[in-house]
Design an enzyme around this catalytic site. Structure first.
Site, PDB file in Angstrom:
ATOM      1  N   GLU A 158      -7.145  -6.503  -5.421  1.00  0.00           N
ATOM      2  CA  GLU A 158      -6.380  -5.635  -4.839  1.00  0.00           C
ATOM      3  C   GLU A 158      -6.389  -6.020  -3.477  1.00  0.00           C
ATOM      4  OE1 GLU A 158      -6.814  -1.275  -6.583  1.00  0.00           O
ATOM      5  OE2 GLU A 158      -8.548  -1.806  -5.324  1.00  0.00           O
ATOM      6  N   HIS A 178     -14.913  -1.574  -3.933  1.00  0.00           N
ATOM      7  CA  HIS A 178     -13.662  -0.941  -3.764  1.00  0.00           C
ATOM      8  C   HIS A 178     -13.342  -1.358  -2.126  1.00  0.00           C
ATOM      9  CE1 HIS A 178      -9.935   1.089  -2.538  1.00  0.00           C
ATOM     10  NE2 HIS A 178      -9.858   0.968  -3.988  1.00  0.00           N
ATOM     11  N   GLY A 199      -4.235   3.941  -7.811  1.00  0.00           N
ATOM     12  CA  GLY A 199      -4.939   4.828  -7.214  1.00  0.00           C
ATOM     13  C   GLY A 199      -3.681   6.212  -7.191  1.00  0.00           C
ATOM     14  N   ASN A 237      -8.188   5.497 -10.457  1.00  0.00           N
ATOM     15  CA  ASN A 237      -8.909   5.653  -9.616  1.00  0.00           C
ATOM     16  C   ASN A 237      -8.654   6.829  -8.800  1.00  0.00           C
ATOM     17  OD1 ASN A 237     -10.859   5.553  -7.247  1.00  0.00           O
ATOM     18  ND2 ASN A 237      -9.900   3.601  -6.333  1.00  0.00           N
ATOM     19  N   TRP A 238      -9.051   7.806  -8.783  1.00  0.00           N
ATOM     20  CA  TRP A 238      -8.810   9.344  -8.298  1.00  0.00           C
ATOM     21  C   TRP A 238      -9.377   9.425  -6.722  1.00  0.00           C
ATOM     22  CZ3 TRP A 238      -9.910  13.435 -12.435  1.00  0.00           C
ATOM     23  CH2 TRP A 238      -9.215  13.295 -13.724  1.00  0.00           C
ATOM     24  N   LYS A 239     -10.074   8.451  -6.400  1.00  0.00           N
ATOM     25  CA  LYS A 239     -10.518   8.582  -5.095  1.00  0.00           C
ATOM     26  C   LYS A 239     -11.227   9.887  -4.871  1.00  0.00           C
ATOM     27  CE  LYS A 239      -7.755   4.720  -3.942  1.00  0.00           C
ATOM     28  NZ  LYS A 239      -6.949   3.988  -3.146  1.00  0.00           N
ATOM     29  N   SER A 260      -0.662  -0.045  -5.100  1.00  0.00           N
ATOM     30  CA  SER A 260       0.785   0.527  -5.077  1.00  0.00           C
ATOM     31  C   SER A 260       1.481   0.208  -6.563  1.00  0.00           C
ATOM     32  CB  SER A 260       1.803   0.133  -4.005  1.00  0.00           C
ATOM     33  OG  SER A 260       1.105   0.580  -2.915  1.00  0.00           O
ATOM     34  N   GLU A 300     -12.050   0.364   0.073  1.00  0.00           N
ATOM     35  CA  GLU A 300     -12.497   1.517   1.078  1.00  0.00           C
ATOM     36  C   GLU A 300     -13.808   1.488   1.194  1.00  0.00           C
ATOM     37  OE1 GLU A 300     -10.097   4.240  -1.024  1.00  0.00           O
ATOM     38  OE2 GLU A 300      -8.349   3.196  -0.592  1.00  0.00           O
ATOM     39  N   GLY A 336      -2.075   1.899  -1.130  1.00  0.00           N
ATOM     40  CA  GLY A 336      -1.629   3.093  -0.529  1.00  0.00           C
ATOM     41  C   GLY A 336      -0.565   2.944   0.402  1.00  0.00           C
TER      42      GLY A 336
HETATM   43  P1  PGA Z   1      -2.953   2.622  -4.771  1.00  0.00           P
HETATM   44  O1  PGA Z   1      -4.449   2.612  -4.832  1.00  0.00           O
HETATM   45  O2  PGA Z   1      -2.357   2.708  -6.180  1.00  0.00           O
HETATM   46  O3  PGA Z   1      -2.803   4.226  -4.166  1.00  0.00           O
HETATM   47  O4  PGA Z   1      -2.232   1.564  -3.872  1.00  0.00           O
HETATM   48  C1  PGA Z   1      -5.135   1.442  -5.475  1.00  0.00           C
HETATM   49  C2  PGA Z   1      -6.559   1.539  -5.496  1.00  0.00           C
HETATM   50  O5  PGA Z   1      -7.056   1.601  -4.098  1.00  0.00           O
HETATM   51  O6  PGA Z   1      -7.581   1.255  -6.371  1.00  0.00           O
END
Ligand code: PGA
Length: 254
Positions: free
Chosen positions: A172, A100, A238, A10-12, A217, A102, A178
């Protein structure tokens, strides 16, 4: 039991379309045929990159599949700024992340809109990756299981047993995204087993087939242990998915 691992990057909101092309090219050098035998790999670039990534992946016959990070639930219409499922399907997108944390926390998505999106993705013959997960406060209050169960029941409403069996859930925990804090493999396994049981109670029979990713993470150093657990069928990655060597090492751990 024949669930194939799925590791998704997931490149966001990172990388323009030129940087995106470079990343998939690097990744294709890092991954070898053997990696894909055990693991399916999807990359989820921002919308503006998808066409470029699709073109390189298809021209060079790379084995990743292309994914998206979000979509609207309508096919078309007066929804300024949105992208529809048929637009993504036309780009050979196979997986669409929906709900997600976010999106839920920053953009106000609810289980109801996540459900509309998941059903729209399925209607256009793509597979949703439906995200669920509790906050730190909910975990500390002993509400993690109930929170995840309520998210699943709301987000997966009205989906047939066949479609639910083919779907992907990403667990998640929000406090692990993150932050560098990963759920312990035992905690992640316990919650993924819970997710499977809830899915099976929604549509009996779907639990054995639904694939459940852990996210939060995930890094090369913790991937092998997480992915060795019986109810963890992959990872939603991510930060580490933006570096080809790290992401490839996570894939190899699967
Ligand atoms: P992260 O993000 O690996 O940077 O913790 C995971 C995600 O939000 O899908």
């Amino acid at each position: 039991m024949s669930r194939r691992m799925l590791v998704s990057g997931n490149w966001k909101m990172n990388l323009n379309h030129l940087e995106a092309i470079q990343l998939v090219q690097k990744l294709s050098y890092e991954l070898v045929d053997h990696d894909y035998e055990a693991v399916e790999v999807s990359v989820h670039p921002p919308f503006t990159d998808i066409r470029s990534v699709q073109t390189v992946v298809e021209a060079d016959r790379m084995e990743f599949v292309v994914g998206a990070q979000n979509c609207h639930w309508k096919d078309s219409g007066a929804y300024t700024g949105e992208v529809s499922p048929p637009m993504l399907a036309k780009l050979n997108v196979r997986y669409v992340i929906v709900g997600h944390s976010e999106r839920r926390q920053i953009f106000g998505e609810t289980d109801e809109t996540v459900n509309l999106k998941a059903r729209a993705v399925i209607k256009h013959a793509m597979t949703p990756i439906v995200c669920v997960g509790e906050t730190l406060e909910q975990r500390e209050a002993g509400e993690a299981e109930a929170t995840v169960e309520a998210q699943l029941r709301g987000s997966l409403r009205g989906i047939s047993v066949e479609d639910l069996s083919a779907l992907v859930v990403a667990y998640e925990p929000i406090w692990a995204i993150g932050t560098g804090r990963t759920a312990t493999p035992d905690d992640a396994q316990a919650m993924c087993a819970h997710v499977r049981a809830v899915v099976d109670s929604i549509r009996p029979g779907a639990g054995a087939d639904v694939r459940i990713q852990y996210g939060g993470s995930v890094k090369p150093v913790n991937a092998a242990e997480l992915l060795s657990r019986p109810d963890i069928d992959g990872a939603l990655v991510g930060g580490a998915s933006l570096e080809a060597d790290k992401f490839a090492r996570i894939v190899s751990a699967g």
